[in-house]
Design an enzyme around this catalytic site. Structure first.
Site, PDB file in Angstrom:
ATOM      1  N   ASP A 162       0.815  -1.209   0.000  1.00  0.00           N
ATOM      2  CA  ASP A 162       0.000   0.000   0.000  1.00  0.00           C
ATOM      3  C   ASP A 162       0.853   1.266   0.000  1.00  0.00           C
ATOM      4  O   ASP A 162       0.463   2.285  -0.563  1.00  0.00           O
ATOM      5  CB  ASP A 162      -0.931   0.003   1.217  1.00  0.00           C
ATOM      6  CG  ASP A 162      -2.105  -0.955   1.053  1.00  0.00           C
ATOM      7  OD1 ASP A 162      -2.261  -1.512  -0.050  1.00  0.00           O
ATOM      8  OD2 ASP A 162      -2.858  -1.140   2.021  1.00  0.00           O
ATOM      9  N   ALA A 198      -5.358   5.606  11.870  1.00  0.00           N
ATOM     10  CA  ALA A 198      -6.579   6.033  12.560  1.00  0.00           C
ATOM     11  C   ALA A 198      -7.307   4.854  13.193  1.00  0.00           C
ATOM     12  O   ALA A 198      -7.877   4.968  14.290  1.00  0.00           O
ATOM     13  CB  ALA A 198      -7.503   6.759  11.575  1.00  0.00           C
TER      14      ALA A 198
END
Length: 298
Positions: free
Chosen positions: A80, A198
């Site tokens: 990613d 997060a």
């Protein structure tokens, strides 16, 4: 069905994170994917840094601007992080991206390395799902001057220093005071970034179609300082009020030693990142696979 993507850029992981060198296995994978694309009738172009790192000279090389203006598609081989890096840069050109996962998690590089030969050909001929992801533009303002600017696809993070105590951060949304947070830091994440830092900090998952950000305090001093979801047209300002050695990171693009009074300004970019997935792709399938939901259950 005719070939839809004729000129395809191939972007690979530039170097091994531990040795700093390109592993032989990575070079072999890039060469293998390039040869496969050529066999499908595509004209293959290597990203300039990929060509330099791998030493592959059988294909023309282009910088990001060249890929954006000359290529129909970019195939990204890596994790990613590799996709985040090239996605931010190609967003302004509207170039679609396909990810072949050579990393670990692979939330946005979703073709398995062992299965790309089966998945890619239909996509090259127009059979795919298209997925648009929002992008943030972040700036660090100091005494009215911009001292740092960067795009972020995952998140903007303001952190305390490595050896310092917590920081105090004043948060405003569209000019309205929200709160002063005393914490280890704060995260502003896109829906794409909601499955990254997060999530580890206790934030919610946001579906990619939700036009919003999530604001997540990191280890807040006051437990009532909770994550909040905001509409993405807003402008978020985080001001450094107290603490030492704070830093800001924009998808790991960092500026260290922020000063008291520095303002980190985050707003929605005019650009969006275009991901292509195989037909039948589902965001929920990705969550189940990557977060190991339903393991051991029905």
């Amino acid at each position: 069905m005719s070939l839809q993507f004729h000129r395809v850029a191939l972007v690979g992981k530039y170097q091994d994170s531990t040795s700093g060198l390109v592993a032989d296995s990575t070079r072999e994978v890039i060469a293998d994917v390039a040869g496969f694309l050529k066999d499908q009738g595509c004209e293959v172009v290597l990203a300039e840094r990929t060509a330099e790192a791998t030493g592959l000279r059988d294909y023309p090389a282009r910088d990001v601007a060249g890929i954006g203006t000359e290529c129909d598609l970019a195939v990204v081989v890596g994790g990613d992080g590799t996709m985040l890096g090239i996605g931010r840069q190609l967003a302004r050109y509207g170039t679609p991206l396909v990810g072949i996962n050579q990393g670990r998690l692979g939330f946005i590089t979703d073709l398995p390395l062992g299965g790309y030969r089966q998945a890619l050909p239909p996509m090259l001929h127009g059979e795919y799902e298209e997925d648009h992801r929002s992008l943030m533009l972040g700036k660090v303002m100091r005494e009215g001057e911009c001292v740092f600017e960067a795009y972020a696809m995952n998140d903007v993070v303001v952190n305390r220093g490595a050896v310092a105590s917590m920081v105090e951060l004043r948060v405003e949304v569209d000019g309205h005071f929200v709160a002063n947070h005393r914490a280890d830091g704060i995260i502003v994440a896109t829906p794409t970034g909601s499955t990254a830092y997060a999530l580890s900090a206790g934030g919610p998952l946001l579906h990619p179609l939700v036009p919003g950000w999530v604001l997540v305090p990191i280890a807040p001093h006051t437990l009532s300082n909770r994550p909040i979801v905001l509409a993405d047209p807003v402008e978020i300002v985080i001001e450094i009020v107290g603490g030492r050695d704070a830093s800001a990171s924009f998808d790991m693009q960092s500026i260290a030693s922020l000063h008291h009074g520095d303002r980190i300004v985050v707003r929605r970019s005019d650009y969006r990142v275009r991901f292509l997935h195989p037909k039948g792709w589902s965001y929920f399938n990705t969550l189940r696979a990557k977060l190991h939901w339903n393991e051991g259950g029905v």
